[in-house]
Scaffold this motif. Sequence first.
Motif, PDB file in Angstrom:
ATOM      1  N   PRO A  31      -9.394  15.793  -6.317  1.00 57.89           N
ATOM      2  CA  PRO A  31     -10.211  14.568  -6.304  1.00 57.89           C
ATOM      3  C   PRO A  31      -9.360  13.339  -5.970  1.00 57.89           C
ATOM      4  N   ASP A  32      -9.940  12.409  -5.198  1.00 62.67           N
ATOM      5  CA  ASP A  32      -9.225  11.150  -4.883  1.00 62.67           C
ATOM      6  C   ASP A  32      -8.918  10.407  -6.169  1.00 62.67           C
ATOM      7  N   ASP A  33      -7.825   9.690  -6.164  1.00 63.80           N
ATOM      8  CA  ASP A  33      -7.522   8.860  -7.326  1.00 63.80           C
ATOM      9  C   ASP A  33      -6.604   7.720  -6.882  1.00 63.80           C
ATOM     10  N   LEU A  34      -7.191   6.784  -6.135  1.00 68.79           N
ATOM     11  CA  LEU A  34      -6.344   5.705  -5.608  1.00 68.79           C
ATOM     12  C   LEU A  34      -5.883   4.755  -6.711  1.00 68.79           C
ATOM     13  N   ASP A  35      -6.589   4.760  -7.864  1.00 62.87           N
ATOM     14  CA  ASP A  35      -6.150   3.883  -8.970  1.00 62.87           C
ATOM     15  C   ASP A  35      -4.717   4.220  -9.376  1.00 62.87           C
ATOM     16  N   ARG A  36      -4.377   5.506  -9.229  1.00 61.63           N
ATOM     17  CA  ARG A  36      -3.051   5.948  -9.656  1.00 61.63           C
ATOM     18  C   ARG A  36      -1.937   5.346  -8.799  1.00 61.63           C
ATOM     19  N   VAL A  37      -2.283   4.942  -7.577  1.00 61.46           N
ATOM     20  CA  VAL A  37      -1.213   4.519  -6.655  1.00 61.46           C
ATOM     21  C   VAL A  37      -1.130   3.006  -6.492  1.00 61.46           C
ATOM     22  N   THR A  38      -1.805   2.262  -7.375  1.00 58.19           N
ATOM     23  CA  THR A  38      -1.816   0.803  -7.175  1.00 58.19           C
ATOM     24  C   THR A  38      -0.405   0.218  -7.120  1.00 58.19           C
ATOM     25  N   ASP A  39       0.524   0.783  -7.899  1.00 59.27           N
ATOM     26  CA  ASP A  39       1.882   0.212  -7.906  1.00 59.27           C
ATOM     27  C   ASP A  39       2.491   0.214  -6.493  1.00 59.27           C
ATOM     28  N   VAL A  40       2.362   1.332  -5.805  1.00 57.73           N
ATOM     29  CA  VAL A  40       2.979   1.404  -4.477  1.00 57.73           C
ATOM     30  C   VAL A  40       2.096   0.773  -3.409  1.00 57.73           C
ATOM     31  N   LEU A  41       0.804   0.805  -3.669  1.00 61.19           N
ATOM     32  CA  LEU A  41      -0.152   0.195  -2.730  1.00 61.19           C
ATOM     33  C   LEU A  41       0.175  -1.281  -2.522  1.00 61.19           C
ATOM     34  N   GLU A  42       0.498  -1.951  -3.622  1.00 63.88           N
ATOM     35  CA  GLU A  42       0.810  -3.377  -3.526  1.00 63.88           C
ATOM     36  C   GLU A  42       1.997  -3.604  -2.600  1.00 63.88           C
ATOM     37  N   GLY A  43       2.999  -2.753  -2.710  1.00 65.81           N
ATOM     38  CA  GLY A  43       4.180  -2.869  -1.847  1.00 65.81           C
ATOM     39  C   GLY A  43       3.815  -2.675  -0.382  1.00 65.81           C
ATOM     40  N   ALA A  44       2.930  -1.708  -0.133  1.00 62.81           N
ATOM     41  CA  ALA A  44       2.528  -1.437   1.251  1.00 62.81           C
ATOM     42  C   ALA A  44       1.730  -2.611   1.809  1.00 62.81           C
ATOM     43  N   PHE A  45       0.846  -3.175   0.976  1.00 61.03           N
ATOM     44  CA  PHE A  45       0.046  -4.326   1.432  1.00 61.03           C
ATOM     45  C   PHE A  45       0.943  -5.526   1.738  1.00 61.03           C
TER      46      PHE A  45
END
Length: 806
Positions: free
Chosen positions: A290-304
């Motif tokens: 199952p998708d779980d993008l909430d788990r990756v918010t820490d790295v997502l911010e860096g990518a953004f």
Amino acid sequence: MRKSARVVVIGGGIAGCSTLYHLTQEDWSDVMLLERNELTSGTTWHSAAQVTNFGMNQTMVGLKTHSINLYRELSEDPDYPINYHHADGGIRLANTEKQMDGYRHFTSMARGMDVHFEVIDAEECARRHPLISTDNLVGGLWDPLDGDIDPAQLCQALARRARKAGAEVHRNTPVTGLRQLPDDSWVVSTDKGDIHAGIVVNACGYRVNEVGAMMGVHHPVMSMEHQYFLTEEIPAIRDAGHRMPLLRCPISDYYCRQEKNGLLVGFYEQDCKTWGMDGIDPNFVNALCPDDLDRVTDVLEGAFARMPALMETGIHTVVNGPITYTIDGAPLVGPIPGKRNAFCIIGLRAGLGEGGGHGWLLAQQIVHGEACYDTWVTDPRRFTGHANVELTALKAIEDYQNEFRFHFPHEHRPAGRPAKTTPLTPVLAAEGAAFGTVNGWERMEFIKPDPDFHEDYGYHFNNVFDVVASEVATVQDRVGLTEVSGFNRFELTGADVDVFLDRIICGRVPRKAGRVGLGYLLNHQGMLKSEATIARLPDGRVWYGSAAAAEYHDMDWLQAHLRSDEDVQIRSLTNEHTILVLAGPRARDVMSAVSRADWSATAFPWLHVRECFIGIAPAVVMSVSFSGELAYEIHVPNNQLYAAWLALRRAGADHGMGLFGSRAVDSMRLEKGYLHWKAEILTEFDPFETGLGRFVDMAKTGFIGQDALHTRQADGPRKQLVTLHLESDDAPAQGGASVMQHGKVVGTVTSGDFGHRTGMNLAMAFVEPGLAVAGQRLEVDVVGVLVGCTVTAPGPYDPQNSRVRG
Ligand SMILES: Cc1cc2nc3c(=O)[nH]c(=O)nc-3n(C[C@H](O)[C@H](O)[C@H](O)COP(=O)(O)OP(=O)(O)OC[C@H]3O[C@@H](n4cnc5c(N)ncnc54)[C@H](O)[C@@H]3O)c2cc1C
């Protein structure tokens, strides 16, 4: 379906398809692949399928180059071309100078494999990848050949070519059982009947341990959930006029590549999740988690932050699938420890990029017994008894969390430690020891000058330099004591030990009780397989000692070359005994104080062994030295190790004894020209090229590798091991660094360090034979700087060995 095959490959992902194809390339066509569902229905189908050239050592770079060349050839096949974006290029970002140093070193290393990375600054990164901001960016490593491939087409192309060459591929054929016959061949059970296989290969991706269990093996492989998303079209990409290079970010641990006119962005989040630890649903086929993008918010911010365009773009697909990890991040490709005729190609976390190369090297190992490169970095036997499921999970999580953060020299990460200890580990910790690990064993590297001391890891000489200098001075001037944990030891007994040793060792083997000698084991190509200290004890017992990491490797080799009619028993002592090393000019005085034996040079000279007591602890003592000083290697049963330690510590107090660690040993052994297994002793070189000719006895008949060595000797060396003296006190030459002459690569460094007794910054390197002449001027690319150096005689410290003889 055939009822028998020379090789049965189990699993039809990239690992299995590549192995099958490369076996046929080696002219083995009586081979088959069994896949439980459809080809690529494990992890391969949903892979982001980036293909990079980057590796931390020459073997990885070389095998990835093979993948790239093979994939390019497949993409240009006029009948069945496959989609491969070749040479979009790729950037590994850096926000510290230390990371940049690492990239400089990897560039130097890759040049020796004819692979040309480039270290570029932040502005150049942004010029090559117009979507990125240069905030908090120092620069990056440019990898010109990076790209991505269609994974399903790749596997189909490999399977098609293999079939054309005679291989069989059976889909929807799960392997349900494996049974080994007395002749070491296998019965492979499927729901369509049994197949008799000469050799089996486990290529089962995340189901590796289901198939491992069928042969009674647990592989140290663990799956992690891993996610990427795909974005809508990004106008800047559509209008760029060129494809975006791949991006890898060790600052925030994400990667990114172009997919159509949008991006594919994948994450290695801190809050990561293991998968399938308690079993895998049999129906998990062509499936995702199952998708779980909430788990990756820490790295997502860096990518953004790095790619602001992402904030204005929609996400249309999320992919979350299992990806396999091992204990050190590299896969397990080669013989399965303790099993005959069984291989694996598992634990691939970058299987699309690497799979072509791994299958190539595995097929060579299956067919020839060895590959063209030394494959220790991926050898399944590099982990031993400690590599259980819990440790694997801890290391997999740690590795996942640090996906793009490479280890600095001497860096040992904390997860799963301590794994293997001796009774002295807490004692050494109380003495202030800083530990590294060798095959899971905690090993003392040096004594910290104060409890809060932390090593400043990097590629230059650092704050440990003076600490090591002082430990070396203690050993040189007075006497030092250290523990060598986990050193591999086998006891060989039986009527045929001499015959056996004569066959597996290429030189003279000590015959008289009380003598010690160094022996080298060759493979059938006449290349160096292993190094062993052979000690003759009373009552026909022989002790075979080799590197801590060699435990499973050497045991497999010895067992495999023992004839069924030979009376030889091999018993491992590795977990029962530990070595203490006493070294320095006053070592003899300390020994005389703790043991009633006569320790004079005449009664117990260099290269001898005896049994005695150290205080009340029974010990086997060898007069051998890796430091170049008078030294005793004291082997003590673990239950009396502390007693021996205390006796030596007390006696040493009268002689100015200090402790020393493995870093001091590394420095001292370079000054003596002593070699390290898997640094200088490699399957890529023969003993003559490695400067070990004095340990070869060509007059004796019948040692393994002898015929091949005859031919090699006649052909002359391709490279020659030399010692180099570098004209810089700034940084050691790391293994892999390129040796240069007139702008051309002429050799590769195997190891380097500062020699505190000689005051020389030393390195060992394999160079072109014409350059292996004392006084020859060369250069070494040390973290991006061309440092002048001179070839010197090996072992510049005490070349007459007067100090070891005491
Ligand atoms: C989200 C994600 C992104 C990724 N991105 C990249 C990337 O960009 N670049 C890259 O290089 N790698 C990437 N990877 C990793 C890469 O996809 C894997 O390393 C690779 O696909 C593993 O291939 P494999 O053949 O080892 O395993 P699999 O593809 O899982 O194949 C194993 C096969 O064995 C079969 N099998 C299992 N049990 C049996 C049995 N009992 N009998 C018969 N057959 C059996 C399975 O059905 C399966 O088909 C990514 C992985 C994930 C999850």
